[in-house]
Design an enzyme around this catalytic site. Structure first.
Site: not given
Length: 442
Positions: A79, A81-82, A119, A167, A182, A187
């Site tokens: 995978d 992540h952005s 997304t 938060r 987080s 993930k």
């Protein structure tokens, strides 16, 4: 253990033990730690920071607060992540590109945050597409198609949901320690065998400063590897939109065009470079390519052969979307009734872009949220966005605004004009810079 004692120890700058951190996360999950105590803990971490061991312990505890997926697949579960940007629809192309090369991509994505697109909001513009399927369907699609892009389910890292909500209203979102836990808890809960991170840097990113972005990338990579998940990161530029489109349906349409040949066009140079590089990293980390050069070649072949586009279409159909979506995307995606060109104040070349302001313009059109409960108009957005160095003028607009009414388009026109800084028409144009700024290996 007492929550207040753990908070006091962190407030005084002490390193917390794994058991203390696990106790606080259990309290987050079952409600035995109050919101005030969670807020105080977050603020203590914000000011005092965490060691690598503490960050790993926090990430693992949040991962274990819910279901941890287990995959039994013929190939590696991978995978990416952005950290978020404008015109960043990489996930839509990357998942099928990696699947076309033998990877399996169970991609758990999020919704828009601030000025950046999400997304899931983009995928919601596809009629029938299920962004929240049952785990059994999710697993079946990953196994049969090779990829599935969905949203976080309620049982994946539930501690993170409560922690983030607190938060968000206590001015502690920016803590790199808490951002790291987080992102990675979700993930790790996805049961991955490898992860590649895209940390954005620039005026359209949450971290405008390169040093801060690099620091976040280093934290994410060190914690993820420390928690047992092989991870690498790229730091990429977000001083202009990544794709020439920003919105929801318009970015999905762009993704289909990209997968079916548009990747070779000049306006897609930046997004092609980032997507291929992330894919190459994923193939290498998953053992599917011997080196990055081979990984890049495999990703480009997945595009050129049409295999990635075919897999994208199969994924959409398997998750409830139209079976002919790739072939007839234009008929399935909602379109705004007005497409209005926004002309610059004068002719010239684009010398600078306030990228964040373009993301805000999409929100003002209705393509994003100002409150979590707000509905989204998936059809509105911006296309044909001029990039850095582009010549603009009476016959070359800054972009096309897709809006519900001429008035809505006019309302964002000045924001868009103000987002573009122009040089004189005859001014020299610097060569295009690579969007790939740095790499952080595990």
């Amino acid at each position: 253990m007492l929550p207040q004692e753990i908070i006091r120890r962190k407030r005084e700058g002490n390193e917390l033990g794994e058991a203390e951190i696990a106790f606080m996360v259990r309290g987050l999950t079952d409600g035995s730690v109050t919101e005030g105590q969670v807020a105080a803990f977050a603020m203590a971490v914000f000011f005092r920071g965490m060691t690598l061991a503490e960050r790993v312990a926090l990430t693992r505890a949040m991962r274990d607060s819910g279901t941890v997926l287990r995959w039994d697949l013929p190939g590696p579960a991978l995978d990416k992540h952005s950290s978020g940007g404008v015109g960043d629809n990489v996930s839509l192309m990357l998942a099928p590109m990696v699947a076309a090369c033998g990877g399996y991509v169970p991609m758990i994505s999020g919704r828009g945050l601030g000025h950046t697109g999400g997304t899931l909001d983009k995928l919601d513009s596809i009629p029938g597409y299920r962004t929240q399927p049952e785990n059994d369907l999710f697993a079946a699609v990953v196994r049969s198609v090779g990829c599935a892009v969905i949203g976080q389910t309620a049982d994946l890292a539930p501690a993170d949901k409560r922690f983030y909500a607190i938060r968000d209203v206590t001015a502690t979102v920016e803590s790199i320690d808490l951002i790291t836990a987080s992102i990675l808890s979700k993930k790790l809960a996805a049961g991955l065998g490898g992860l590649v991170l895209d940390v954005k840097c620039g005026n359209g990113a949450f971290m405008a400063d390169f040093a801060a972005a690099r620091g976040l990338a280093e934290s994410l990579v060190s914690v993820s590897n420390g928690a047992g998940l092989p991870t690498r990161a790229l730091v990429t530029d977000m001083n202009e939109p990544l794709a020439p489109a920003a919105g929801n349906a318009v970015e999905v349409a762009h993704a289909v065009d990209f997968l079916t040949g548009g990747h070779a066009r000049p306006e897609n140079r930046r997004i092609e470079a980032v997507t291929v590089e992330l894919g190459a990293e994923m193939l290498v980390i998953g053992g599917l390519a011997p080196d990055l050069d081979a990984g890049r070649a495999a990703q480009r072949e997945a595009l050129a052969s049409g295999r990635a586009a075919e897999i994208f279409g199969r994924m959409v159909a398997a998750l409830g979307g139209p079976a002919d979506f790739v072939e007839r995307a234009g008929t399935h995606l909602g379109a705004a009734p007005h497409a209005v060109p926004i002309l610059p104040v004068r002719a010239g070349r684009v010398a600078g872009i306030d990228t964040r302001s373009l993301g805000v313009a999409v929100i003002e059109l209705g393509g994003g949220r100002t409150r979590a409960s707000d509905p989204i108009d998936h059809a509105v957005g911006l296309t044909a966005l001029a990039g850095l160095g582009a010549a603009v003028g009476p016959d070359a607009p800054l972009c096309l605004v897709h809006a519900r009414s001429p008035g809505a388009a006019a309302a964002v026109a000045e924001r868009i004009r103000g987002a573009y800084m122009l040089a004189e028409p005859g001014a020299p144009t610097p060569p295009p810079a690579s969007p790939l700024l740095d790499r952080v290996d595990g």
